[in-house]
Design a protein around this motif. Sequence first.
Motif, mmCIF file in Angstrom:
data_model
loop_
_atom_site.group_PDB
_atom_site.id
_atom_site.type_symbol
_atom_site.label_atom_id
_atom_site.label_comp_id
_atom_site.label_asym_id
_atom_site.label_seq_id
_atom_site.Cartn_x
_atom_site.Cartn_y
_atom_site.Cartn_z
ATOM 1 N N HIS A 203 8.931 -9.228 6.305
ATOM 2 C CA HIS A 203 9.051 -10.625 5.880
ATOM 3 C C HIS A 203 8.581 -10.746 4.432
ATOM 4 C CE1 HIS A 203 8.795 -14.945 5.757
ATOM 5 N NE2 HIS A 203 9.335 -15.012 6.963
ATOM 6 N N PRO A 204 9.368 -11.382 3.558
ATOM 7 C CA PRO A 204 9.014 -11.444 2.135
ATOM 8 C C PRO A 204 7.640 -12.035 1.840
ATOM 9 C CG PRO A 204 11.304 -12.058 2.420
ATOM 10 C CD PRO A 204 10.730 -11.924 3.804
ATOM 11 N N VAL A 205 7.146 -12.925 2.680
ATOM 12 C CA VAL A 205 5.834 -13.528 2.405
ATOM 13 C C VAL A 205 4.730 -12.478 2.435
ATOM 14 C CG1 VAL A 205 5.177 -14.127 4.785
ATOM 15 C CG2 VAL A 205 4.429 -15.589 2.881
ATOM 16 N N ARG A 206 4.967 -11.355 3.120
ATOM 17 C CA ARG A 206 3.947 -10.320 3.225
ATOM 18 C C ARG A 206 3.660 -9.633 1.887
ATOM 19 N NH1 ARG A 206 3.452 -8.029 8.390
ATOM 20 N NH2 ARG A 206 2.134 -6.460 7.399
ATOM 21 N N TRP A 207 4.564 -9.793 0.919
ATOM 22 C CA TRP A 207 4.367 -9.192 -0.409
ATOM 23 C C TRP A 207 3.078 -9.701 -1.052
ATOM 24 C CZ3 TRP A 207 7.065 -5.348 -2.726
ATOM 25 C CH2 TRP A 207 6.954 -5.179 -4.105
ATOM 26 N N ALA A 208 2.664 -10.916 -0.717
ATOM 27 C CA ALA A 208 1.493 -11.533 -1.350
ATOM 28 C C ALA A 208 0.183 -11.099 -0.717
ATOM 29 C CB ALA A 208 1.614 -13.053 -1.286
#
Length: 300
Positions: A203-208
């Motif tokens: 999930h892209p939010v995990r990049w943060a």
Amino acid sequence: MIQGPFSQDDAKEPRVLGDPRALAGAAQTDAEAEATRRRAGAAESSRANRRWWDRNADDYQLEHGDFLGDARFVWGPEGLDEVEAGLLGPVAGLKDKDVLEIGAGAAQCSRWLAAQGARPVALDLSFRQLQHARRIDQDGETGAGLVPLVQADAGALPFADASFDLACSAYGALPFIADTARVQREVRRVLRPGGRWVFSVTHPVRWAFPDEPGPEGLTAVASYFDRTPYVEQDDRGLAVYVEHHRTLGDRVREIAAAGLRLVDLVEPEWPRWNDQDWGGWSPLRGRLLPGTAIFVCAAE
């Protein structure tokens, strides 16, 4: 994965992302590799990740083979199974369908598709992952027969236009590729009109967030909007592993630009039965943050 996992030109900080390498076990990182954030183009990314998966395929299959099964279609560490999800359509409707699995790893998903009567082709960049696929085909008792295997880059699919009814990728290829818009166009090219393309990624939010399964992985420490690739490099500055980031909006725009229509976006919740950690994925984080994004698309 033969993935990835499942393939131009794109500084220094700790690993703080949903690293699919964690899906392969963080302990397998090259001891001498330096983690950094810098540009990494298509050729560098493809070369580094092919070699990384060739080196780590044995450990990955040994560590995660039981969870993945020999002929099971699992969309991610949460354990969402295609039998229950039906994202490719009704199971009965898979019979006689031509299916391309991108970043197939040891072709577990393709083997399940073959058992449903589909005609899958398993594609991956890593030769060693494909060797594991053939090992399972020859030694296992899945009843699916030999799955056709192809070693190729997902950005240059070696198939004619309109060759497949379905395409799928479970954590394969896309996180490791610099030009994912090109992959979307290639998938659209090889799909027949009305075909379906379903892919899962971190999930892209995990990049943060830090890629840690415990409480330390619950605090954002980096920008979700920073697309600078995560790179591990040797003492000569050559990449040995590369991961690329796209926001949710980036993914949607690439899908639309390729002539595909987004039908659904699935964010699996962590199930009560799954009590295992898998790299940075864990029950603790899974109850609070999405770990996987599954994009369900249709060819226009």
